[in-house]
Design a protein around this motif. Structure first.
Motif, PDB file in Angstrom:
ATOM      1  N   TYR A 433      -3.510 -34.897  24.888  1.00  0.00           N
ATOM      2  CA  TYR A 433      -2.932 -33.661  25.437  1.00  0.00           C
ATOM      3  C   TYR A 433      -3.979 -32.534  25.412  1.00  0.00           C
ATOM      4  CZ  TYR A 433       0.720 -30.094  26.230  1.00  0.00           C
ATOM      5  OH  TYR A 433       1.494 -29.085  26.733  1.00  0.00           O
ATOM      6  N   GLN A 436      -6.782 -33.213  27.874  1.00  0.00           N
ATOM      7  CA  GLN A 436      -6.359 -32.999  29.253  1.00  0.00           C
ATOM      8  C   GLN A 436      -6.401 -31.511  29.610  1.00  0.00           C
ATOM      9  OE1 GLN A 436      -4.158 -31.859  31.792  1.00  0.00           O
ATOM     10  NE2 GLN A 436      -5.611 -33.117  32.961  1.00  0.00           N
ATOM     11  N   ARG A 437      -6.380 -30.659  28.591  1.00  0.00           N
ATOM     12  CA  ARG A 437      -6.481 -29.227  28.881  1.00  0.00           C
ATOM     13  C   ARG A 437      -7.930 -28.742  28.816  1.00  0.00           C
ATOM     14  NH1 ARG A 437      -2.117 -30.482  30.652  1.00  0.00           N
ATOM     15  NH2 ARG A 437      -0.128 -29.628  29.963  1.00  0.00           N
TER      16      ARG A 437
ATOM     17  N   SER B  45      -1.747 -41.182  34.377  1.00  0.00           N
ATOM     18  CA  SER B  45      -2.592 -41.454  33.211  1.00  0.00           C
ATOM     19  C   SER B  45      -3.979 -41.927  33.624  1.00  0.00           C
ATOM     20  CB  SER B  45      -1.952 -42.532  32.334  1.00  0.00           C
ATOM     21  OG  SER B  45      -0.727 -42.067  31.833  1.00  0.00           O
ATOM     22  N   THR B  48      -6.094 -39.076  34.918  1.00  0.00           N
ATOM     23  CA  THR B  48      -6.537 -38.119  33.904  1.00  0.00           C
ATOM     24  C   THR B  48      -7.369 -38.786  32.800  1.00  0.00           C
ATOM     25  OG1 THR B  48      -4.363 -38.378  32.884  1.00  0.00           O
ATOM     26  CG2 THR B  48      -4.704 -36.426  34.235  1.00  0.00           C
ATOM     27  N   GLY B  49      -7.560 -40.086  32.902  1.00  0.00           N
ATOM     28  CA  GLY B  49      -8.495 -40.753  31.995  1.00  0.00           C
ATOM     29  C   GLY B  49      -7.940 -41.093  30.640  1.00  0.00           C
ATOM     30  N   ALA B  76     -10.592 -32.536  33.274  1.00  0.00           N
ATOM     31  CA  ALA B  76      -9.778 -31.326  33.145  1.00  0.00           C
ATOM     32  C   ALA B  76     -10.606 -30.099  33.517  1.00  0.00           C
ATOM     33  CB  ALA B  76      -9.255 -31.201  31.720  1.00  0.00           C
ATOM     34  N   ILE B  80      -8.627 -30.868  37.116  1.00  0.00           N
ATOM     35  CA  ILE B  80      -7.434 -31.714  37.210  1.00  0.00           C
ATOM     36  C   ILE B  80      -6.472 -31.357  36.085  1.00  0.00           C
ATOM     37  CG2 ILE B  80      -6.581 -34.082  36.937  1.00  0.00           C
ATOM     38  CD1 ILE B  80      -8.699 -35.044  38.669  1.00  0.00           C
ATOM     39  N   PHE B  81      -5.245 -31.131  36.444  1.00  0.00           N
ATOM     40  CA  PHE B  81      -4.246 -30.724  35.452  1.00  0.00           C
ATOM     41  C   PHE B  81      -3.044 -31.646  35.545  1.00  0.00           C
ATOM     42  CE2 PHE B  81      -0.461 -28.540  34.057  1.00  0.00           C
ATOM     43  CZ  PHE B  81      -0.871 -27.861  32.920  1.00  0.00           C
ATOM     44  N   LEU B  82      -2.564 -32.060  34.392  1.00  0.00           N
ATOM     45  CA  LEU B  82      -1.360 -32.881  34.361  1.00  0.00           C
ATOM     46  C   LEU B  82      -0.259 -32.141  33.609  1.00  0.00           C
ATOM     47  CD1 LEU B  82       0.266 -35.548  34.664  1.00  0.00           C
ATOM     48  CD2 LEU B  82      -0.884 -36.371  32.594  1.00  0.00           C
ATOM     49  N   ALA B  83       0.850 -31.905  34.292  1.00  0.00           N
ATOM     50  CA  ALA B  83       2.044 -31.416  33.592  1.00  0.00           C
ATOM     51  C   ALA B  83       2.756 -32.666  33.091  1.00  0.00           C
ATOM     52  CB  ALA B  83       2.921 -30.608  34.528  1.00  0.00           C
ATOM     53  N   PHE B  84       2.813 -32.804  31.760  1.00  0.00           N
ATOM     54  CA  PHE B  84       3.258 -34.064  31.165  1.00  0.00           C
ATOM     55  C   PHE B  84       4.759 -34.293  31.330  1.00  0.00           C
ATOM     56  CE2 PHE B  84      -0.834 -33.608  29.338  1.00  0.00           C
ATOM     57  CZ  PHE B  84      -1.218 -34.828  28.816  1.00  0.00           C
ATOM     58  N   PRO B  87       5.749 -33.598  27.057  1.00  0.00           N
ATOM     59  CA  PRO B  87       4.724 -32.783  26.389  1.00  0.00           C
ATOM     60  C   PRO B  87       4.773 -32.976  24.871  1.00  0.00           C
ATOM     61  CG  PRO B  87       5.997 -31.464  27.957  1.00  0.00           C
ATOM     62  CD  PRO B  87       6.719 -32.767  27.796  1.00  0.00           C
ATOM     63  N   GLU B 155       4.613 -26.074  30.402  1.00  0.00           N
ATOM     64  CA  GLU B 155       3.606 -26.840  31.147  1.00  0.00           C
ATOM     65  C   GLU B 155       3.160 -26.066  32.389  1.00  0.00           C
ATOM     66  OE1 GLU B 155       2.980 -29.249  28.578  1.00  0.00           O
ATOM     67  OE2 GLU B 155       2.386 -30.417  30.322  1.00  0.00           O
ATOM     68  N   GLN B 158       0.996 -23.180  31.476  1.00  0.00           N
ATOM     69  CA  GLN B 158      -0.381 -23.601  31.202  1.00  0.00           C
ATOM     70  C   GLN B 158      -1.143 -23.849  32.496  1.00  0.00           C
ATOM     71  OE1 GLN B 158      -0.862 -26.629  28.151  1.00  0.00           O
ATOM     72  NE2 GLN B 158       1.114 -26.092  27.294  1.00  0.00           N
TER      73      GLN B 158
END
Ligand SMILES: Nc1ncnc2c1ncn2[C@@H]1O[C@H](COP(=O)(O)OP(=O)(O)O)[C@@H](O)[C@H]1O
Ligand SMILES: [Mg+2]
Lengths: 481, 254
Positions: A433, A436-437, B45, B48-49, B76, B80-84, B87, B155, B158
């Protein structure tokens, strides 16, 4: 391989930052321990006879004791005859002003980030600097003495304030209390002394900085803090040592006396050399710390951040004698590689309406073992007392151990005891997490660990908290995640 | 912006992605729909690696870079952004503190200076409005004790703070009531620009009532089996996924 394991591997390369040593000319005792050595130390320090007698009595008692084995730590047998019990830098000791101090020594402390030069200090912290066995400098003495505060080396206090030393030395921790306190009482060399008179709030943080420099020496310092009625002091203790392949023994004693309505905050950031990543070398840290809330409404608060040492055996405790007195223990203990820590506290409730609070955060990484050991004792007389204990463990990787040994004894029926304990693993999903940020692995781990330890870190004085945060991250980088 | 070609991925030896092709251009919104277990989160996933996935074939080019060669944090920082979907909680770390650390690392990557406290706070204030998030929530431990809706809003907050080029929203709509859904959608819509793009992963079409997609893709059994516009989403809503399942499962059994 999971990412947790990778983090563990990647971080094992960092080295202990304070692992250098300086060659001072030193005045040393011959190796080994016997009555002659005790006399030698006392003679070196030009001590009065009563103190020599006290030391000898302690030594004789120690000689009959057996090293305690109940702690959850393992280490090879210590050869008490293979240690030098006294080493003093020749140029240290009796100086009248900081100008006379060996420039090498000033530099040594500056490398540690501690300025002994009063003008250079930005924040209001008075420092007593102890190298090996001897206090080499105390800053801001004059400023403090205007308020009647005494802050000086222990040896100096023996000569300047013998009545106080006679009255309080061993009053909280009797020499015979345990194996290491008896040893310390026989051979202690120096340390800090602090006296806050009635009604005085000490306007600056007082701090002692301990540095073991010489090889094959033990360090046995003693700290005594006396806070009279309605007084307040915040005290800081920091320590480092060079990297050496042999184990070095550190057996200190800290006694705190808090009179009616007095408050003493004692904070430690312990960063003794922990040994290398294969478990060679490092400090054996066997320390006895105890405070007594002698008067009503007195308060003693221990905060410790334990990152160093190969083996830690340490239980800063409070005797809550005065009614309505308060004891607190906030601890973060980090172990990595082969480090072992057995640490915790004792809260002894004797007075009525006494309160204690224990917050212990253990972080284990590598192949280390981290134990919390606590004893909450509420006597029959201590009615309406309360204790709250919170013990959290954070594990990094699956080769380390976290253990909790809480002992609770309550002898009356209207006191309230609460104990909470959790164990968690630093999660791969937490690290993902963060990454990823945009955070790298080290920052992610540092963030998570500091978050875990936050409640304790918040209790440290500002200047110390920043240092301690970095140290936590560094310890785990250097050895874990 | 991103070009995914013939992407195959396995987890624990099990084939999950079986040849994904997807092209997203700046300014576009793509919706990916599909039944549970079809591989939507796996795609997120892999992009985003996340550890544990084995890429067995295919390529992903993001802004002229080979995405699959980069670490998670580099992706990132590249935007690249992932809203989980779920979270995680980080006790003792406030959202504000977390974002300050993240933002500064992203800025360093771009060769920019760290934001000073005042500018950072200004930024926080302005983005808070977008998702109607409360200050007190931001100073609490990240996601700890947050309701489902608060987590999702956090999320999007962010995302607003980090201003990514490509946002992937994994089931951000699930578990939200209509009001929360509207707030989240408003946030996403107001962040939309001609230079960024989003991939909305969703199970239901109702999110698309609020965010207008340029394309709708149906992911089934690790492949995109159908692509269309908003009307495809409505068709799925009406008929369910069964007709797709029947169609494609039967293909496989032939
Ligand atoms: N860690 C894992 N190990 C094994 N199988 C997994 C793992 N994660 C997901 N899967 C499987 O991969 C498939 C796709 O899952 P997922 O991508 O989460 O689907 P979706 O998000 O579309 O519901 C499912 O069959 C799921 O069981
Ligand atoms: Mg999913």
């Amino acid at each position: 391989m999971s990412s947790d394991d990778q983090i563990l591997e990647e971080f094992t390369s960092k080295e202990y930052e304070h692992g250098w040593s300086v060659n001072f000319e030193a005045d040393e005792a011959p190796m080994g321990l016997n009555e002659e050595i005790v006399r030698f130390i006392s003679h070196k320090k030009n001590e009065p006879k009563w103190l020599l007698d006290w030391r000898l009595k302690s030594y004789r008692h120690w000689a009959q004791l057996k090293e305690p084995k109940w702690a959850n730590v393992e280490y090879p047998k210590i050869d008490y005859q293979g240690i030098k019990y006294y080493s003093a830098p020749k140029k240290g000791g009796k100086i009248k002003s900081l100008n006379e101090l060996d420039p090498e020594m000033i530099k040594t402390f500056e490398r540690l980030g501690i300025s002994l030069n009063e003008q250079k200090r930005l924040s209001g912290i008075a420092v007593d600097a102890v190298i090996d066995s001897v206090s080499v400098a105390t800053t801001f003495k004059e400023t403090l003495s205007e308020l009647g505060i005494i802050f000086c080396s222990f040896s100096e206090a023996v000569h300047e304030h013998p009545e106080l030393i006679k009255k309080y030395l061993g009053s909280v921790i009797p020499a015979a209390d345990n194996y290491f306190s008896a040893l310390n009482s026989a051979v202690f060399s120096d340390g800090s002394f602090c006296y806050i008179p009635k009604g005085v709030r000490c306007p600056m943080e007082l701090s002692t900085y301990f540095r073991i420099n010489a090889a094959n020496t033990g360090q046995f310092e003693r700290t005594l803090i006396i806070a009279e009625d309605d007084s307040y002091v915040s005290y800081l203790e920091g320590c480092t040592a060079p990297m050496r392949d042999e184990n070095q023994l550190h057996a200190a004693v800290v006694e705190i006396y808090a009179a009616k309505n007095a408050e003493v905050k004692y904070s430690t950031v312990q960063n003794w050399y922990p040994g290398n990543k294969d478990g060679t070398g490092g400090i054996y840290n066997f320390v006895t710390k105890r405070g007594i809330c002698a008067g009503d409404h007195a308060k003693i608060s221990w905060t410790q951040v334990e990152t160093g040492s190969a083996v830690t055996w340490k239980y800063p405790s409070c005797i809550l004698k005065g009614d309505h007195s308060v004891g607190e223990f906030y601890s973060v203990a980090v172990t990595n590689n082969y480090q072992q820590a057995d640490t915790g506290t004792k809260m002894i409730h004797l007075g009525k309406h006494t309160k204690s609070r224990i917050v212990s955060k253990g972080i284990s990484a590598g192949k280390s073992q981290n134990s919390y050991r606590g004893h909450v004792k509420v006597s029959k007389r201590a009615t309406h007392s309360r204790n709250f204990s919170q013990c959290d463990s954070l594990l990094m990787g699956n080769q380390c151990g976290a253990h909790t040994f809480p002992y609770i004894d309550v002898d009356n029926s209207n006191s309230q005891i609460e104990h909470e304990a959790t164990t968690s693993k630093i999660g791969e999903d937490q690290i993902f997490y963060c990454k990823q940020r945009g955070l790298d692995e080290e920052s992610s781990v540092a963030l998570i660990v500091n978050g875990f330890a936050k409640e304790v870190m918040n209790n440290l004085p500002m200047e110390f908290a920043v240092e301690a945060q970095k140290l936590l991250a560094l310890t785990l980088e250097g050895s874990v995640g | 912006m991103i070009s995914i070609k013939n992407l195959h991925a396995k987890i624990e030896g099990k084939k999950i992605l079986k040849g994904i092709n997807l092209e997203v251009k700046p300014g576009e919104v793509h919706a990916i729909m599909g039944p549970n277990g079809s591989g939507k989160s796996t795609l997120a996933s892999v992009l985003t690696g996340r550890d544990g996935y084995e890429i067995t074939d295919g390529s992903v080019i993001f802004e002229n870079k080979n995405l699959l060669d980069l670490d998670t944090e580099e992706r990132a920082r590249e935007g690249i952004f992932l809203a989980f979907q779920y979270p995680v909680e980080i006790p003792g770390v406030s959202t504000t503190n977390f974002l300050k650390t993240a933002l500064n690392q992203i800025r360093q990557h771009r060769g920019e200076k760290n934001l000073d406290a005042v500018s950072f706070l200004k930024l926080v204030k302005s983005k808070m409005k977008l998702v109607d998030i409360d200050q007190s929530l931001l100073s609490r431990s990240l996601n700890e004790g947050f309701s489902g809706g608060e987590k999702k809003r956090n999320e999007i907050f962010q995302m607003a703070m980090l201003e990514p080029k490509l946002s992937i929203l994994d089931e951000t709509d699930s578990g939200l009531d209509i009001d929360a859904l509207r707030i989240v959608a408003n946030g996403v819509n107001s962040l939309k620009s001609k230079d960024n793009a989003s991939i909305l992963i969703t199970h239901y079409q109702r999110l698309l009532d609020y965010i207008m997609p340029d394309f709708v893709h149906v992911l089934f059994d690790g492949k995109i089996v159908k692509t269309g516009n908003k009307s495809l989403a409505l068709e799925l809503e009406e008929k369910g996924y069964d007709w797709i399942k029947v169609k494609h499962s039967s293909l496989e059994t032939i």
